[in-house]
Design a protein around this motif. Structure first.
Motif, PDB file in Angstrom:
ATOM      1  N   ASN A 196      16.722 -62.989 -60.028  1.00  0.00           N
ATOM      2  CA  ASN A 196      15.824 -62.428 -61.028  1.00  0.00           C
ATOM      3  C   ASN A 196      16.080 -63.179 -62.330  1.00  0.00           C
ATOM      4  O   ASN A 196      16.535 -64.320 -62.299  1.00  0.00           O
ATOM      5  N   SER A 197      15.865 -62.563 -63.463  1.00  0.00           N
ATOM      6  CA  SER A 197      15.987 -63.284 -64.729  1.00  0.00           C
ATOM      7  C   SER A 197      17.413 -63.682 -65.061  1.00  0.00           C
ATOM      8  O   SER A 197      17.629 -64.542 -65.917  1.00  0.00           O
ATOM      9  N   GLY A 198      18.401 -63.091 -64.412  1.00  0.00           N
ATOM     10  CA  GLY A 198      19.771 -63.454 -64.768  1.00  0.00           C
ATOM     11  C   GLY A 198      20.794 -63.336 -63.671  1.00  0.00           C
ATOM     12  O   GLY A 198      21.927 -63.780 -63.829  1.00  0.00           O
ATOM     13  N   GLU A 199      20.453 -62.739 -62.526  1.00  0.00           N
ATOM     14  CA  GLU A 199      21.409 -62.554 -61.441  1.00  0.00           C
ATOM     15  C   GLU A 199      20.937 -63.229 -60.168  1.00  0.00           C
ATOM     16  O   GLU A 199      19.744 -63.451 -59.972  1.00  0.00           O
ATOM     17  N   ARG A 200      21.895 -63.517 -59.305  1.00  0.00           N
ATOM     18  CA  ARG A 200      21.595 -63.979 -57.960  1.00  0.00           C
ATOM     19  C   ARG A 200      22.042 -62.903 -56.974  1.00  0.00           C
ATOM     20  O   ARG A 200      23.095 -62.291 -57.140  1.00  0.00           O
ATOM     21  N   PHE A 201      21.228 -62.694 -55.928  1.00  0.00           N
ATOM     22  CA  PHE A 201      21.526 -61.687 -54.912  1.00  0.00           C
ATOM     23  C   PHE A 201      21.574 -62.340 -53.532  1.00  0.00           C
ATOM     24  O   PHE A 201      20.764 -63.224 -53.233  1.00  0.00           O
ATOM     25  N   LEU A 202      22.517 -61.904 -52.714  1.00  0.00           N
ATOM     26  CA  LEU A 202      22.539 -62.260 -51.303  1.00  0.00           C
ATOM     27  C   LEU A 202      22.208 -61.002 -50.516  1.00  0.00           C
ATOM     28  O   LEU A 202      22.982 -60.041 -50.506  1.00  0.00           O
ATOM     29  N   TYR A 203      21.041 -61.029 -49.872  1.00  0.00           N
ATOM     30  CA  TYR A 203      20.553 -59.843 -49.164  1.00  0.00           C
ATOM     31  C   TYR A 203      20.557 -60.102 -47.669  1.00  0.00           C
ATOM     32  O   TYR A 203      19.991 -61.098 -47.197  1.00  0.00           O
ATOM     33  N   ASN A 204      21.222 -59.232 -46.913  1.00  0.00           N
ATOM     34  CA  ASN A 204      21.258 -59.326 -45.456  1.00  0.00           C
ATOM     35  C   ASN A 204      20.057 -58.570 -44.896  1.00  0.00           C
ATOM     36  O   ASN A 204      19.976 -57.350 -45.003  1.00  0.00           O
ATOM     37  N   PHE A 205      19.109 -59.307 -44.325  1.00  0.00           N
ATOM     38  CA  PHE A 205      17.878 -58.658 -43.871  1.00  0.00           C
ATOM     39  C   PHE A 205      18.001 -58.077 -42.462  1.00  0.00           C
ATOM     40  O   PHE A 205      17.035 -57.521 -41.945  1.00  0.00           O
ATOM     41  N   LYS A 206      19.193 -58.183 -41.867  1.00  0.00           N
ATOM     42  CA  LYS A 206      19.448 -57.482 -40.600  1.00  0.00           C
ATOM     43  C   LYS A 206      20.075 -56.117 -40.870  1.00  0.00           C
ATOM     44  O   LYS A 206      19.651 -55.098 -40.326  1.00  0.00           O
ATOM     45  N   THR A 207      21.080 -56.096 -41.734  1.00  0.00           N
ATOM     46  CA  THR A 207      21.750 -54.826 -42.054  1.00  0.00           C
ATOM     47  C   THR A 207      21.039 -54.066 -43.168  1.00  0.00           C
ATOM     48  O   THR A 207      21.369 -52.903 -43.437  1.00  0.00           O
ATOM     49  N   LYS A 208      20.069 -54.731 -43.834  1.00  0.00           N
ATOM     50  CA  LYS A 208      19.330 -54.137 -44.948  1.00  0.00           C
ATOM     51  C   LYS A 208      20.266 -53.763 -46.107  1.00  0.00           C
ATOM     52  O   LYS A 208      20.147 -52.714 -46.729  1.00  0.00           O
ATOM     53  N   LYS A 209      21.208 -54.654 -46.409  1.00  0.00           N
ATOM     54  CA  LYS A 209      22.159 -54.408 -47.478  1.00  0.00           C
ATOM     55  C   LYS A 209      22.282 -55.631 -48.382  1.00  0.00           C
ATOM     56  O   LYS A 209      22.136 -56.774 -47.938  1.00  0.00           O
ATOM     57  N   VAL A 210      22.573 -55.374 -49.660  1.00  0.00           N
ATOM     58  CA  VAL A 210      22.924 -56.451 -50.585  1.00  0.00           C
ATOM     59  C   VAL A 210      24.389 -56.780 -50.356  1.00  0.00           C
ATOM     60  O   VAL A 210      25.269 -55.955 -50.603  1.00  0.00           O
ATOM     61  N   GLU A 211      24.658 -57.978 -49.848  1.00  0.00           N
ATOM     62  CA  GLU A 211      26.035 -58.362 -49.540  1.00  0.00           C
ATOM     63  C   GLU A 211      26.809 -58.792 -50.782  1.00  0.00           C
ATOM     64  O   GLU A 211      28.027 -58.667 -50.831  1.00  0.00           O
ATOM     65  N   TRP A 212      26.076 -59.309 -51.745  1.00  0.00           N
ATOM     66  CA  TRP A 212      26.765 -59.844 -52.934  1.00  0.00           C
ATOM     67  C   TRP A 212      25.744 -60.020 -54.041  1.00  0.00           C
ATOM     68  O   TRP A 212      24.581 -60.296 -53.802  1.00  0.00           O
ATOM     69  N   ARG A 213      26.171 -59.784 -55.261  1.00  0.00           N
ATOM     70  CA  ARG A 213      25.363 -60.105 -56.433  1.00  0.00           C
ATOM     71  C   ARG A 213      26.263 -60.766 -57.458  1.00  0.00           C
ATOM     72  O   ARG A 213      27.460 -60.504 -57.527  1.00  0.00           O
ATOM     73  N   SER A 214      25.672 -61.636 -58.269  1.00  0.00           N
ATOM     74  CA  SER A 214      26.493 -62.523 -59.094  1.00  0.00           C
ATOM     75  C   SER A 214      27.320 -61.792 -60.128  1.00  0.00           C
ATOM     76  O   SER A 214      28.403 -62.245 -60.483  1.00  0.00           O
ATOM     77  N   GLY A 215      26.814 -60.696 -60.671  1.00  0.00           N
ATOM     78  CA  GLY A 215      27.578 -59.966 -61.663  1.00  0.00           C
ATOM     79  C   GLY A 215      27.601 -60.610 -63.019  1.00  0.00           C
ATOM     80  O   GLY A 215      28.251 -60.115 -63.935  1.00  0.00           O
ATOM     81  N   VAL A 216      26.906 -61.753 -63.179  1.00  0.00           N
ATOM     82  CA  VAL A 216      26.901 -62.420 -64.479  1.00  0.00           C
ATOM     83  C   VAL A 216      26.238 -61.545 -65.528  1.00  0.00           C
ATOM     84  O   VAL A 216      26.678 -61.455 -66.658  1.00  0.00           O
TER      85      VAL A 216
END
Length: 741
Positions: A117-137
């Motif tokens: 998005n405007s400031g973060e990166r997301f890793l989304y698992n589309f099998k488990t339907k979960k956000v595995e990681w977000r940058s936290g910046v």
């Protein structure tokens, strides 16, 4: 009676259908249809499919969903949606991810999509339907909210999930947990970190270079405090109202602009270690009047490689450095040339043998691939011939093949080939063997996505199995110009002024062409290095403006003279130290060809070009004033002593060492020779060909008593952006309509 009425009705119906058919075939384009920035432009641009690879799986990217493409049938299966990601991530308002066109699938063996998005990166698992990681910046801590509007550059590494970025002129690194390290404190407009240097020459398009596993970051530091400011000015928007106490006066926006022969900036390369939190700088010696480019890492992250070039750009060395200490390890390769050497590509290690790497070079006269060992010993030349490797696409590690594109089949084509590193056997693998092919390869190299055009094919996308050379059609674009009355597009060759070299041209005849008529003719020209105009794409790569002009009854002629790209070193270097001179000779051979065409009115020949093409336009009008009646020159170079160091000195040397060449090519002393109608157009905030060029030429014309016309786009850079481009091309067209037709 009924039969007669029925017959009359049938005749009327046939007549109506014929009339409707004729009307459909006579439909005309507007600039809103044809010109980039026009409101209807996307309707008339060949439809495309935006894709990426997930390992060896092909993924179609859309605004609001991603789909996996079956590689043998082309059928699509949706795997994730934008709404799903935003909902699971809990995003709303300004935090929403807006599009999946730029999504990535960074892990070949994991069902994970990377989005921003405007400031973060997301890793989304589309099998488990979960956000595995977000940058936290962009965390809840205001002190960590350093991205925002200040972000100047950034680079993420999928292996370590660390992000390097520049904000407020300072360089930062955020690790996978969101912990931010501030690497610099002296960043400013004078001291630039982590961004492109050397004015984007030598293949440079960024300043942050992660090691393969993301444990170390190499970055550029550019000291340009010694470079002269060039005074550009910011003009506010027309609806801008100053706040209380704020001046209404335009504000200065100076840029650092090193002109040919003057003091240039100094670049060094730093290396930050995420584990030790320490930064070292490569011990490359005094950076004065030197260029550092094409940075590459060894697979084990212990060594950094870069090409180093002297200011004359005729002595190029590949040097290795210890990434931990910054110490120089050795010089692996050296290439010199009496004119110039131009490294454009970093070395690439073989994925099946980390002791060897591939290097690209023009040292035999054409850009080719060479195999070296890591100590710098040349093992062999992998490709050879009087053609150029145009793009390295990657490897098929299983078969030991390199996948690349070249113009071996034809100088104006780009086709996809493989070459075996072990035995040197080459194989053409694209579907048609014709046209212009752009390839991207899967992780293993087994599959190639081939997005291509041919002169009569707007777009076709195929999936190629590189091992079997079998092609499967994925998408064929419909003709977006169907039903319109089009000009005739053709191509051919003429001999250059040397009497030997073939030059390729494109000819566009007027709509409803009548060979018995005489037509005004416009020569469209660029002519400079690193560009060409004629190739085997749709309509022979004709610019849409040419079609618009053909509707209005003009012949368009476009010739790629010596000095342009993809024809080998001698073809390009013939212009060395006297830009514009050999190019003009070739363009005049094009005019000689036009004189042989009975339908060309040789009393009504015009010329138009932008940038280097603007320089060529004024050069042709003033050196051949009795040939060219009308010209439109956009953003033209007037005198090369005012152009930037890297590009200018590569082709012209310095004004101090080549005074005769600079005098010969300057258009200032040609102002007196202007006879025809000339319009010069610029963007007032041009940071590439700065306005000093055009203003000085106008001053010379005033002194000489000649009368060019001049138009400026306030606030615009070297090219007009958005809908202003439509306005620009309306203005160009109207000038020819007023004075050439």
């Amino acid at each position: 009676m009924k039969g007669k009425l029925k017959c009359i009705g049938l005749m009327l119906a046939i007549g109506l259908l014929s009339s409707m058919s004729a009307m459909a075939q006579n439909k005309q384009f507007t600039l809103e249809d044809l010109n980039f920035g026009g409101v209807n432009y996307r309707k008339f641009y060949p439809e495309n499919r935006y894709t990426t690879w997930w390992g060896d799986r092909l993924i179609r990217l859309n605004l609001d969903y991603c789909a996996e493409v079956d590689k043998t049938s082309g059928k699509e299966k949706r795997i994730v949606s934008l709404d799903e990601i935003n909902k699971v991530a809990g995003l709303s308002g300004s935090e929403l991810v807006r599009s999946l066109y730029y999504a990535a699938f960074p892990y070949a063996d994991k069902p994970v999509i990377s989005v921003e998005n405007s400031g973060e990166r997301f890793l989304y698992n589309f099998k488990t339907k979960k956000v595995e990681w977000r940058s936290g910046v962009l965390s809840t801590d205001p002190g960590h909210n350093v991205y925002g509007d200040e972000k100047q550059s950034s680079e993420w590494n999928s292996a370590s999930r660390a992000t390097a970025f520049v904000a407020g002129n300072q360089l930062y690194v955020a690790d996978a947990k969101g912990n931010i390290a501030k690497l610099t404190t002296d960043g400013s407009r004078d001291i630039v970190y982590g961004q492109s240097v050397h004015r984007d020459e030598f293949g440079i398009n960024g300043g942050l270079f992660w090691s393969p596993k993301g444990n170390k970051l190499a970055f550029y530091r550019m000291d340009q405090s010694m470079v002269t400011d060039y005074p550009l000015v910011n003009i506010p928007e027309i609806d801008w109202t100053p706040k209380e106490g704020q001046s209404r006066i335009d504000t200065p926006e100076p840029i650092k602009y090193p002109m040919a022969g003057e003091t240039s900036h100094k670049v060094t390369v730093g290396v930050y270690d995420l584990r030790t939190k320490k930064t070292v700088y490569l011990q490359a010696g005094d950076p004065t009047d030197r260029y550092f480019t094409n940075i590459a890492w060894s697979p084990d992250e212990t060594t950094i490689y870069m090409f180093e070039l002297n200011r004359d750009q005729n002595d190029c060395r590949l040097v290795s450095y210890d990434a931990a200490s910054g110490e120089k390890k050795g010089e692996l390769y050296r290439e010199t040339d009496e004119k110039y050497v131009e490294p454009l590509h970093p070395i690439v290690f073989l994925p099946w043998d980390n002791s060897k790497f591939i290097m690209q070079s023009q040292k035999d006269g054409y850009n080719h691939l060479y195999l070296f060992n890591k100590d710098g010993k040349e093992i062999k030349q992998i490709t050879n011939g009087k053609w150029v490797v145009m793009d390295f696409l990657g490897f098929d590690a299983k078969s030991h093949d390199i996948i690349y594109s070249s113009n071996e089949a034809n100088p104006i084509q780009q086709n996809i080939w493989t070459v075996n590193v072990d035995n040197g056997k080459r194989k053409l693998v694209d579907e048609s063997g014709k046209g212009w092919h752009n390839g991207t390869i899967s992780a293993s190299g087994r599959y190639i996505l081939d997005n291509y055009q041919e002169p009569t094919v707007p777009r076709k996308i195929s999936i190629i199995n590189s091992e079997t050379a079998k092609c499967f059609n994925y998408f064929t674009a419909p003709d977006p110009w169907k039903g319109y009355n089009l000009p005739e597009y053709s191509t051919g060759t003429i001999k250059a002024a040397d009497g030997v070299t073939d030059l390729y041209y494109r000819l566009v005849k007027p709509v409803n062409f009548d060979p018995k008529k005489k037509y005004p003719t416009v020569v469209y020209v660029y002519g400079g290095p690193h560009a060409h105009n004629v190739d085997a794409r749709w309509h022979w790569a004709s610019r849409s403006w040419e079609t618009y002009m053909a509707q209005k009854g003009y012949v368009l002629f476009i010739l790629d003279n010596r000095g342009s790209e993809n024809r080998g070193k001698a073809f390009e270097q013939v212009t060395f130290r006297h830009l514009g001179q050999e190019e003009m000779k070739d363009q005049m051979k094009g005019v000689d060809f036009l004189r042989t065409l009975s339908y060309v009115d040789t009393t009504r020949i015009g010329v138009h070009g932008w940038s280097f093409g603007g320089f060529m336009t004024i050069s042709l009008m003033t050196n051949h004033p009795d040939v060219f009646k009308v010209g439109v020159a956009g953003g033209p170079v007037i005198d090369w002593k005012w152009y930037e160091v890297m590009y200018g000195e590569r082709y012209m040397d310095t004004p101090q060492t080549n005074p005769e060449g600079y005098r010969q090519t300057s258009l200032l002393n040609k102002a007196k020779d202007l006879k025809g109608k000339l319009q010069i157009i610029i963007g007032l905030n041009d940071p590439v060909v700065v306005p000093q060029h055009e203003f000085s030429f106008l001053k010379a014309c005033i002194a000489a008593g000649t009368q060019p016309d001049f138009f400026v786009y306030p606030g615009e850079p070297h090219n007009m952006r958005g809908h202003q481009s439509v306005h620009l091309h309306e203005r160009i067209t109207q000038y020819f309509e007023d004075y050439l037709k």
